[in-house]
Design an enzyme around this catalytic site. Structure first.
Site, mmCIF file in Angstrom:
data_model
loop_
_atom_site.group_PDB
_atom_site.id
_atom_site.type_symbol
_atom_site.label_atom_id
_atom_site.label_comp_id
_atom_site.label_asym_id
_atom_site.label_seq_id
_atom_site.Cartn_x
_atom_site.Cartn_y
_atom_site.Cartn_z
ATOM 1 C CE LYS A 39 23.790 -23.872 -6.888
ATOM 2 N NZ LYS A 39 24.022 -23.038 -5.812
ATOM 3 N NE ARG B 122 27.535 -12.999 -3.634
ATOM 4 C CZ ARG B 122 27.817 -13.555 -2.406
ATOM 5 N NH1 ARG B 122 28.661 -13.001 -1.665
ATOM 6 N NH2 ARG B 122 27.115 -14.668 -2.083
#
Ligand code: BES
Ligand code: MN
Ligand code: ZN
Length: 504
Positions: A266, A340
């Site tokens: 990120k 996920r």
């Protein structure tokens, strides 16, 4: 804080600090009107006016707090009035407050009392573990409060206060976990926190370490955690049991104790708040505690998948293929879509309880912030009846959810060329493709997925009962959902979920 009940006229009782909630369209009592200029206080939401009545009325200080229009009344304005009242008392170093509403509220006395209790407890919340320069204002504690009500309502008010304090304790627990820095709040630490929660409230807690995860095939959790020196954990917290044919409700939480993005790193600013990527797990902790304190007649299983997502030479890579607990394989295209992946193992694991409902909470996608901003939880569900229940709970406690569709077209977007599924669906509908991914791992069990990426953390609070940092979102929502579920479960249709029994 000790919160008691008192019946009678709040303005006629001696107190050092009286907080009076006032609706815009209810005229002030004449003895208060005499204390101010007519237009200085109208009762608009969050408007405040501090008065020193001298001997005009009994309280030494009177804080008027606006509640807005009477027919637009919600628990939120009452919660905020409670929070504002306590914060004002903290500033003035008053250790006890009395609080009430002027005139009639359209809300039931239990509801008002619960909202006051939540507001006062959460308004007093601070995270000061690491502050060494505490001024008086930072450390002064309001120790007691008294909620005023009409004679005859004492019992309902007492019940409401008790519920509100239980929820506030759950929220406080969740906030503390989220606010804990990533270097201490590791997956192992989260496991220890679960064990102590279990010991405090009689939950059965099992924590699987990395060796057990490997033995049992939790490939998703292991893949995400592989880049970090802080090894992953899988946490099972069980409240109640399947006895008396009680259907299980599984609460599943994303517990990324820090999300750097991994090798798909990120940018720096996006990482600043990523210790909060275990907000879903924190909500599950808080709700399990609240359910136990409320002694809900349910079988509730909390499942937390916890890992730290780091870049390193042992980290999982874009292009890797992960074999999950379900046996299904995932093509990893972006290591930052890690939630996920760890949740796939937890959701598959949930099937072994033959649950009547699986509720997943996760700070899953930045895209939900684009869709709904910071004021709503994104909801996706495979079962409309369950989604409607969650929506109702959200309207009641005002941790509101907004549903997005899970049509089969979205499932198409995450088909992989070389594995069963891929962890990236592209920019369009980023929250929905993530939800569709999760739904692939629960079989036919009813799933509601709550994306709390926009609501688990607040930089600049707009609500008086929030402080900078973790919000504890999801605790009030889950608790309300479970309470309503427990009431419904008394009715004959309660075991509907059981008939869906199939092997996992
Ligand atoms: N934890 C983040 C989501 C997030 C973003 C939470 C902002 C709170 C605030 C999640 O793991 C993530 O990185 N999601 C990616 C998914 C993308 C790579 C498909 C995102 O939202 O950018
Ligand atoms: Mn991520
Ligand atoms: Zn994440």
């Amino acid at each position: 804080m000790e919160i008691g009940v008192q019946s009678g006229e709040i303005l006629q009782e001696r107190s050092d600090f009286c907080v009076l909630g006032v609706y815009e369209d209810t005229p002030l009592p004449p003895e208060v009107v005499d204390l101010l200029e007519p237009n200085d206080f109208t009762g608009k939401p969050k408007q405040t006016l501090l008065l020193y009545p001298r001997n005009a009325i009994a309280p030494r200080r009177l804080l008027l707090v606006g509640l807005g229009k009477r027919d637009a009344a919600t628990v939120d304005s009452i919660r905020q009035a409670g929070a504002i009242g306590v914060q004002e008392a903290q500033k003035l170093h008053v250790p006890a407050v009395s609080i009430g509403i002027h005139g009639d509220s359209p809300l039931a006395p239990t509801v008002v009392a619960q909202a006051f209790a939540e507001g006062m407890e959460l308004g007093a919340y601070r995270y000061h573990v690491y502050r060494t320069e505490l001024t008086d204002e930072h450390s002064f504690v309001v120790e007691g409060a008294t909620v005023y009500t009409r004679r005859g309502n004492e019992r309902q008010v007492r019940d409401g206060i008790a519920t509100g304090q239980i929820i506030a304790r759950g929220v406080t627990l969740a906030r503390d976990l989220v606010n804990g820095p990533g270097y201490t709040m590791t997956p192992e630490r989260l496991g220890d926190e679960a064990k102590s929660l279990g010991a405090r409230h009689g939950l059965t807690v099992t924590v699987l370490d990395e060796v057990q995860l490997a033995d049992q095939g939790f490939g998703g959790i292991l893949a995400v955690g592989r880049g970090s020196a802080n090894a992953p954990r899988f946490i099972v917290m069980e409240y109640g049991s399947a006895a008396n044919d009680r259907p299980a409700i599984c609460l599943v939480g994303k517990g990324l104790t820090f999300d750097s993005g991994g090798l798909s790193l990120k940018p720096a600013e996006a990482m600043e708040t990523m210790k909060s990527d275990m907000g879903g797990a924190a909500a599950v902790f808080g709700a399990m505690q609240a359910a136990a304190e409320l002694e809900l007649p349910l079988h509730i299983v909390g499942l937390v998948a916890s890992a730290e997502n780091m870049p390193s030479s042992t980290a999982y890579r874009p292009g890797d293929i992960v074999r999950t607990l379900s046996g299904k394989t995932i093509e990893v295209l972006n290591t930052d879509a890690e939630g996920r992946i760890i949740l796939s193992d937890a959701l598959f694991y949930a099937q072994r309880y033959h649950p009547a409902a699986i509720v997943n909470l996760a700070t899953l996608t930045g895209a939900i912030i684009i869709a709904l901003g910071l004021h709503a939880i994104g909801m996706m569900s495979t079962d409309q009846e369950l989604a409607d229940k969650m929506r109702h709970a959200g309207e009641v406690c005002l941790e509101r959810v907004w549903q997005l569709p899970l049509w089969s077209e979205y499932r198409e977007m995450i088909k992989s060329e070389i594995a069963d599924i891929k962890n990236l669906g592209g920019r369009p509908a980023g929250s929905i493709t993530a939800g569709a991914f999760l739904a692939d791992f629960v079989g036919d069990y009813p799933l509601v997925h709550l994306d709390i990426a926009g609501t688990a953390w607040v930089d600049k609070p707009t609500k008086a009962y929030h402080t900078h940092g973790g919000t504890g979102v999801g605790v009030a929502l889950l608790t309300e959902f479970l309470r309503e579920y427990a009431q419904g479960a008394m009715a004959p249709t309660a075991n509907a979920g059981r008939e869906r029994r199939r092997s996992a």
